[in-house]
Design an enzyme around this catalytic site. Structure first.
Site, PDB file in Angstrom:
ATOM      1  N   GLU A  39      -2.902   3.206   8.201  1.00  0.00           N
ATOM      2  CA  GLU A  39      -1.641   3.130   7.444  1.00  0.00           C
ATOM      3  C   GLU A  39      -0.594   2.298   8.182  1.00  0.00           C
ATOM      4  O   GLU A  39       0.616   2.561   8.103  1.00  0.00           O
ATOM      5  CB  GLU A  39      -1.088   4.531   7.159  1.00  0.00           C
ATOM      6  CG  GLU A  39      -1.912   5.339   6.190  1.00  0.00           C
ATOM      7  CD  GLU A  39      -1.976   4.725   4.802  1.00  0.00           C
ATOM      8  OE1 GLU A  39      -1.057   3.979   4.455  1.00  0.00           O
ATOM      9  OE2 GLU A  39      -2.945   4.986   4.088  1.00  0.00           O
ATOM     10  N   GLY A  40      -1.040   1.282   8.907  1.00  0.00           N
ATOM     11  CA  GLY A  40      -0.152   0.463   9.717  1.00  0.00           C
ATOM     12  C   GLY A  40      -0.079   1.024  11.117  1.00  0.00           C
ATOM     13  O   GLY A  40       0.417   2.137  11.329  1.00  0.00           O
TER      14      GLY A  40
END
Length: 592
Positions: A442-443
């Site tokens: 998610e980053g």
């Protein structure tokens, strides 16, 4: 391995005493009729029963068995299908989904507590429904009425599940260079072709259909992120009556063999002219996907919290029971051959660090959840805009700081158990492995730090930070009572945060590397300051709750530990930030 018990007392304390969510709900017409403190308590009680008795007992066995992959088909561990069936039957897959489509419609402040329970019970299992919740939200926010009517009721019911398909073999964070294509068809659909990797729950046997939300580019798309569109691509095509039709040409080419979350299927997905439908406007897909990603990033932060909370409970039980050596002072248990680990200062340091991060993180996730609720449900546009700005600022902190401190906590829990923490019996090594991915997907946390300092703080010239600073200063302007020293500490920390922000922003025009070089330290600085704010808010409420007795006293003492031992870490962070970028770029490439 200790049995899982949800932290219901702390969760209810945060919701109803610290953040007073009931007062918020009363002002929000969409929530006022369906949600009140008593209902919230009842929902959390049921969630606790579900996670404690159905999900947590199977987590270790599921991790050891893992998934199996054969001929494009994923088989989940024994017990998962029945667990998911009961989860769906109870309405828990659609816990935050719009009631118009069969969801519970719970506010995020409440669902955040449920998510922590799920993650503490079994992160792998939580992912199958967790990604579905994000897909539901994205489709509800950006999909056409026809798509929503067809897909949302079945997603909310858990009959079908959802994914998000972003990453490709040649690009992760840099989505502007994706190669997946969407070719328009005469019937208004699109033929989607390309390969996506690291797709959580991309293939499994828990539901009848899997609905992929896929980023791809139209033939005439502009370059970069401004040319990305979002498409809904089901595993099975859906007939007009809602029944499942033929298989869509989207298949799992392989699954990843991972360090942790062994029972979660992480897939390479191949789209070979698969039929899909546009979600939202052309070339606006990344903006639409961020609806999902902002919630998912808080959800990933909660994964770190869940792993840490489970690790803490196990480490505490072990430290009370395991006898090793003697304390620095005469033990109260002279008849025993050794003292419990709990008498040793270093063990207490690790346990209190874990406790402070877990309870501070639980408060912070609730606080961010409250901002998300206000951004969605507040009665005036001004209130919604203010909350949305807060969400934009705090989302990267929630994702990165909660997972960094969560991982530190699980490592401490493993360390307390010594050799027993390194073997499987007590479960600590699984929580370390499972928690580790939360810092990456998610980053990555480095990207979250760049988002915070570069896009949010520097991008707004510091304006986005000011409301949070003012909120903390307003709190600190109130009577400090017995907390004068801690109030002064936090006030000094807030002033230092302001000052170092100004100094960094002043360097941006002359040093193109400054943001990239100090972003992680800056995010941690903000994280420690905000956790200090959370701890003082909790402590001040706790001292007014004599009926809570031991719980309130422990909360106050843990707050004092946080200010004595953890908040002072910001001194090193500030020094590192002020050192600038020179030391990172002095070395030539060949000198590494």
């Amino acid at each position: 391995m200790t049995d899982y018990r949800a932290a219901l007392q702390d969760m209810n304390f945060l919701l109803h005493d610290v953040f007073k969510v009931g007062q918020d709900w009363e002002t929000m017409p969409q929530l006022a009729e369906m949600m009140d403190p008593d209902t919230a308590r009842a929902i959390l009680d049921e969630a606790a029963k579900l996670t404690e008795t159905l999900i947590a007992p199977n987590a270790r066995a599921a991790d050891e068995q893992g998934i199996t992959f054969k001929d494009g088909t994923v088989t989940t561990p024994d017990g998962y299908k029945e667990q998911f069936r009961q989860l769906a039957q109870g309405g828990w897959v659609g816990v935050t989904a719009n009631p118009e489509y069969g969801g519970m419609g719970l506010p995020k402040t409440l669902s955040a507590q449920y998510e922590e329970m799920m993650c503490a019970a079994d992160i792998s299992f939580s992912l199958y429904s967790g990604l579905t919740a994000g897909a539901i939200m994205t489709l509800d926010s950006h999909g056409s009425d026809a798509l929503k009517d067809m897909y949302l009721p079945r997603l909310a019911a858990g009959e079908w599940t959802g994914t998000m398909c972003l990453t490709e073999p040649h690009c992760g964070t840099d989505l502007g260079i994706i190669r997946s294509k969407a070719i328009p068809a005469a019937d208004g659909s699109f033929a989607i072709s390309g390969t996506k990797i690291f797709i959580t729950s991309g293939e499994h046997d828990l539901a009848d259909n899997i609905v992929h939300l896929v980023l791809a580019k139209l033939p005439d798309a502009p370059p970069g992120t401004k040319g990305i569109s979002l498409f809904l691509v089901p595993k099975f095509l859906v007939n007009e009556d809602g029944s499942l039709g033929e298989r869509n040409p989207v298949v799992a080419g392989s699954v990843e063999h991972k360090m942790g979350i062994h029972a979660s299927a992480t897939c390479v997905m191949n789209f070979d002219g698969a039929k899909g439908w546009l979600v939202g406007e052309p070339n606006r897909g990344l903006a639409a996907m961020f609806t999902m990603m902002n919630y998912e990033r808080l959800g990933v932060g909660i994964q770190g919290l869940g792993a840490a909370s489970r690790s803490y409970v196990t480490a505490l039980a072990y430290a009370k029971d395991r006898r090793q050596g003697r304390g620095a002072k005469a033990t109260q248990q002279r008849e025993a051959e050794a003292d419990p680990l709990l008498v040793h200062g270093d063990v207490r340091r690790m346990l209190l660090t874990m406790k402070a991060f877990v309870e501070g993180g639980r408060a912070f996730s609730t606080y961010v959840g409250q901002q998300l609720d206000r951004a969605k449900y507040a009665p005036t546009p001004e209130q919604r805009a203010k909350a949305e700005a807060s969400v934009q600022l705090l989302t990267p902190v929630a994702k990165a700081f909660m997972t960094d401190t969560g991982f530190e906590a699980t490592i401490a829990g493993q360390q307390i158990l010594g050799g027993h923490g390194y073997v499987r019996e007590w479960g600590q090594e699984q929580w370390v492995r499972d928690c580790r991915i939360a810092q990456i997907y998610e980053g990555t946390n480095g990207i979250q730090a760049l988002d915070l300092l570069g896009r949010k703080v520097a991008g707004s010239r510091g304006e986005l930070l000011k409301p949070l600073v003012q909120e903390m200063k307003s709190f600190l302007a109130e009577d400090a009572g017995a907390w004068a020293h801690q109030y002064q500490q936090l006030n000094d920390a807030v002033n230092q945060l302001e000052a170092v922000t100004t100094r960094v922003l002043e360097q941006v025009p002359s040093d193109e590397n400054i943001i990239n070089s100090v972003a992680v330290e800056y995010l941690h600085l903000l994280g420690y300051v905000v956790y200090g704010y959370m701890w003082l808010r909790m402590a001040r409420v706790a001292e007014t709750q004599p009926e809570l007795a031991e719980f309130a006293t422990a909360k106050e003492k843990t707050a004092r530990f946080y200010f004595a031992k953890l908040l002072p870490r910001i001194s090193g962070l500030i020094a590192a930030i002020e050192s600038g970028s020179d030391s990172l770029f002095d070395l030539a490439d060949h000198e590494f």
